[in-house]
Design a protein around this motif. Structure first.
Motif, mmCIF file in Angstrom:
data_model
loop_
_atom_site.group_PDB
_atom_site.id
_atom_site.type_symbol
_atom_site.label_atom_id
_atom_site.label_comp_id
_atom_site.label_asym_id
_atom_site.label_seq_id
_atom_site.Cartn_x
_atom_site.Cartn_y
_atom_site.Cartn_z
ATOM 1 N N TYR A 9 0.845 -1.205 0.000
ATOM 2 C CA TYR A 9 0.000 0.000 0.000
ATOM 3 C C TYR A 9 0.877 1.250 0.000
ATOM 4 O O TYR A 9 1.676 1.449 0.911
ATOM 5 C CB TYR A 9 -0.915 0.021 1.234
ATOM 6 C CG TYR A 9 -1.982 -1.044 1.194
ATOM 7 C CD1 TYR A 9 -3.190 -0.819 0.545
ATOM 8 C CD2 TYR A 9 -1.775 -2.294 1.787
ATOM 9 C CE1 TYR A 9 -4.167 -1.810 0.488
ATOM 10 C CE2 TYR A 9 -2.746 -3.292 1.736
ATOM 11 C CZ TYR A 9 -3.936 -3.042 1.082
ATOM 12 O OH TYR A 9 -4.905 -4.025 1.016
ATOM 13 N N GLY A 69 -4.211 5.838 -4.318
ATOM 14 C CA GLY A 69 -5.599 5.492 -4.676
ATOM 15 C C GLY A 69 -6.022 4.121 -4.155
ATOM 16 O O GLY A 69 -7.174 3.937 -3.751
ATOM 17 N N LYS A 70 -5.099 3.183 -4.141
ATOM 18 C CA LYS A 70 -5.468 1.825 -3.694
ATOM 19 C C LYS A 70 -5.888 1.845 -2.220
ATOM 20 O O LYS A 70 -6.937 1.324 -1.853
ATOM 21 C CB LYS A 70 -4.263 0.902 -3.890
ATOM 22 C CG LYS A 70 -4.433 -0.511 -3.393
ATOM 23 C CD LYS A 70 -3.189 -1.312 -3.767
ATOM 24 C CE LYS A 70 -3.174 -2.678 -3.160
ATOM 25 N NZ LYS A 70 -1.942 -3.409 -3.527
ATOM 26 N N ARG A 99 -6.888 4.445 -0.549
ATOM 27 C CA ARG A 99 -8.096 5.266 -0.411
ATOM 28 C C ARG A 99 -9.339 4.462 -0.792
ATOM 29 O O ARG A 99 -10.339 4.461 -0.094
ATOM 30 C CB ARG A 99 -7.969 6.508 -1.303
ATOM 31 C CG ARG A 99 -8.976 7.578 -0.998
ATOM 32 C CD ARG A 99 -8.665 8.888 -1.676
ATOM 33 N NE ARG A 99 -8.571 8.781 -3.116
ATOM 34 C CZ ARG A 99 -7.485 9.049 -3.832
ATOM 35 N NH1 ARG A 99 -6.384 9.463 -3.247
ATOM 36 N NH2 ARG A 99 -7.500 8.930 -5.139
ATOM 37 N N ARG A 100 -9.254 3.719 -1.888
ATOM 38 C CA ARG A 100 -10.410 2.940 -2.343
ATOM 39 C C ARG A 100 -10.767 1.863 -1.319
ATOM 40 O O ARG A 100 -11.925 1.613 -1.029
ATOM 41 C CB ARG A 100 -10.117 2.274 -3.692
ATOM 42 C CG ARG A 100 -10.216 3.221 -4.873
ATOM 43 C CD ARG A 100 -10.155 2.466 -6.185
ATOM 44 N NE ARG A 100 -8.905 1.727 -6.365
ATOM 45 C CZ ARG A 100 -7.748 2.281 -6.783
ATOM 46 N NH1 ARG A 100 -7.702 3.559 -7.077
ATOM 47 N NH2 ARG A 100 -6.656 1.551 -6.923
ATOM 48 N N GLU A 101 -9.759 1.214 -0.739
ATOM 49 C CA GLU A 101 -10.059 0.084 0.158
ATOM 50 C C GLU A 101 -10.422 0.528 1.565
ATOM 51 O O GLU A 101 -11.159 -0.160 2.260
ATOM 52 C CB GLU A 101 -8.851 -0.874 0.205
ATOM 53 C CG GLU A 101 -8.653 -1.579 -1.127
ATOM 54 C CD GLU A 101 -7.585 -2.671 -1.077
ATOM 55 O OE1 GLU A 101 -7.309 -3.207 0.016
ATOM 56 O OE2 GLU A 101 -7.029 -2.985 -2.153
ATOM 57 N N GLY A 110 -10.869 4.179 2.606
ATOM 58 C CA GLY A 110 -11.425 5.527 2.794
ATOM 59 C C GLY A 110 -10.407 6.498 3.376
ATOM 60 O O GLY A 110 -10.700 7.677 3.578
ATOM 61 N N ARG A 154 -7.574 9.170 3.835
ATOM 62 C CA ARG A 154 -6.986 10.306 3.103
ATOM 63 C C ARG A 154 -6.155 11.103 4.087
ATOM 64 O O ARG A 154 -6.472 11.124 5.275
ATOM 65 C CB ARG A 154 -8.081 11.243 2.578
ATOM 66 C CG ARG A 154 -8.822 10.710 1.403
ATOM 67 C CD ARG A 154 -9.449 11.847 0.667
ATOM 68 N NE ARG A 154 -8.482 12.439 -0.241
ATOM 69 C CZ ARG A 154 -8.822 12.899 -1.444
ATOM 70 N NH1 ARG A 154 -10.063 12.847 -1.840
ATOM 71 N NH2 ARG A 154 -7.925 13.433 -2.223
#
Ligand code: NAD
Length: 338
Positions: free
Chosen positions: A239, A285-286, A288-290, A292, A294
């Motif tokens: 990650y 992005g990975k 964040r997508r998995e 949330g 930020r």
């Protein structure tokens, strides 16, 4: 109750991570395993040192016996922060970086495997990807192309971690983070060293034109991301953790001088570091997508708070100043590279 083994927990990020875990998961317990090298400082942990769920063990990740002794405490999660972290020091003594960052990680992996821990999290760095031009970002799939003995040792450790997943089925994650900033960072790195020298009205050496770009993340945001990865990261995955906040080093130095009301004439450009990376930028992005996740800390506020912390805690960093590298007194750069 979850039991954590945090290695390098007396360093900058590790100490923030231990405080984070004990605050956010108060019934968890934490073993802090740290050799207390020049970079390890138990003063970073005074706020939690009396917590009954906190245990300090002085030890060396290169020593299998010492590592096995602490791993016997029913460890669920291992988070490996222990490392030699300063690029300039790696240029002066690459062998120590191989010993600690590569061999030490393998010793930990071996013990984690024997003791069947739930997850091994390796705290790595964007520097393993090498340097970017003016555009582009690093993805988890970007080829590793480290430039310095430091980043090469971190890249080698990452590969060793992945081999333990493939060969032995040890559940692992690797996190690769950009430059961190915040309180308790050793004053050989860009932000604390600039603050310390500016406060003493000393020259502030800047490598080359100072236009190297780094992506900055507040250490508290990094800790939240690692916490999520340890609990929920898919085993075997890498990650990236980025700050969405690219700045030139010289811009940061100027901002610090402005905050401290010091003249820009203190800036002194010195010859560039050999093999100096020009730009790092992360795509997270990975994660964040998995998850949330930020970055929550706005950089300008975080930088101002960090400067105030150093101004208000001179005792913490003044006694460490003599331990800067000759190189860091003659030029400097960003976060772990830095
Ligand atoms: P740091 O230099 O502040 O702390 C390192 C800690 O490791 C120290 O407490 C030291 O005593 C300990 N240590 C060193 N050798 C050891 C050994 N043989 N056995 C046990 N303990 C040992 O480092 P940091 O800036 O907090 O970085 C922590 C981790 O995060 C490192 O692995 C680094 O590569 C990674 N990282 C740092 C940044 C950054 O901006 N600082 C960014 C990305 C990744």
């Amino acid at each position: 109750m979850t039991v954590w083994l945090v290695t390098g927990g007396a360093g900058f990020i590790g100490s923030h991570f231990i405080s984070h875990i004990l605050n956010v998961h108060p019934s968890d317990s934490v073993f802090n395993f740290d050799l207390l090298t020049y970079a390890g400082n138990l003063d970073n942990l005074t706020s939690i040192q009396d917590n009954p769920n906190y245990h300090f063990v002085r030890g060396d990740i290169r020593n299998q016996h010492e590592v096995d002794s602490v791993m016997k405490h029913g460890i669920d999660y291992v988070v490996n922060f222990a490392a030699e972290t300063h690029v300039d020091r790696s240029i002066a003594d690459a062998g120590l970086f191989v010993q600690t960052n590569v061999y030490g990680t393998q010793v930990l992996l071996e013990s984690a495997r024997k003791h069947r821990v739930r997850k091994f999290v390796q705290v790595s760095t964007d520097e393993v990807y090498g340097s970017l031009g003016k555009t582009g970002t690093f993805y988890e799939s970007t080829l590793l192309a480290p430039s310095s003995p430091y980043s090469a040792s971190k890249a080698a450790a990452d590969l060793m971690v992945q081999s333990y997943q493939h060969t032995y089925g040890l559940p692992v994650n690797i996190t690769r983070c950009t430059n961190n900033y915040g309180p308790y960072q050793f004053p050989e790195k860009l932000i604390p060293l600039t603050i310390a020298r500016a406060m003493a009205h000393k020259k502030i050496p800047v490598y080359g034109d100072g236009r190297q770009i780094r992506d900055w993340l507040h250490v508290s945001d990094h800790c939240k991301a690692i916490d999520w990865v340890a609990h929920h990261g898919r085993a075997g995955e890498v990650y990236n953790i980025g700050g969405e906040n690219e700045r030139e080093n010289i811009t940061i130095v100027r901002a610090i001088l402005r905050h401290l009301n010091k003249p820009e004439s203190l800036i002194e450009h010195v010859s560039d570091r050999p093999g100096h990376d020009r730009r790092y930028a992360m795509d997270s992005g990975k994660l964040r997508r998995e998850s949330g996740w930020r970055p929550a800390y706005p950089f300008d506020i975080g930088l101002e708070e960090t400067i105030r912390w150093y101004v208000e805690h001179p005792k913490w960093w003044q006694r460490l100043l003599g331990q800067e590298t000759p190189q860091s007194a003659a030029g400097m750069d960003g976060g772990d590279d830095s």
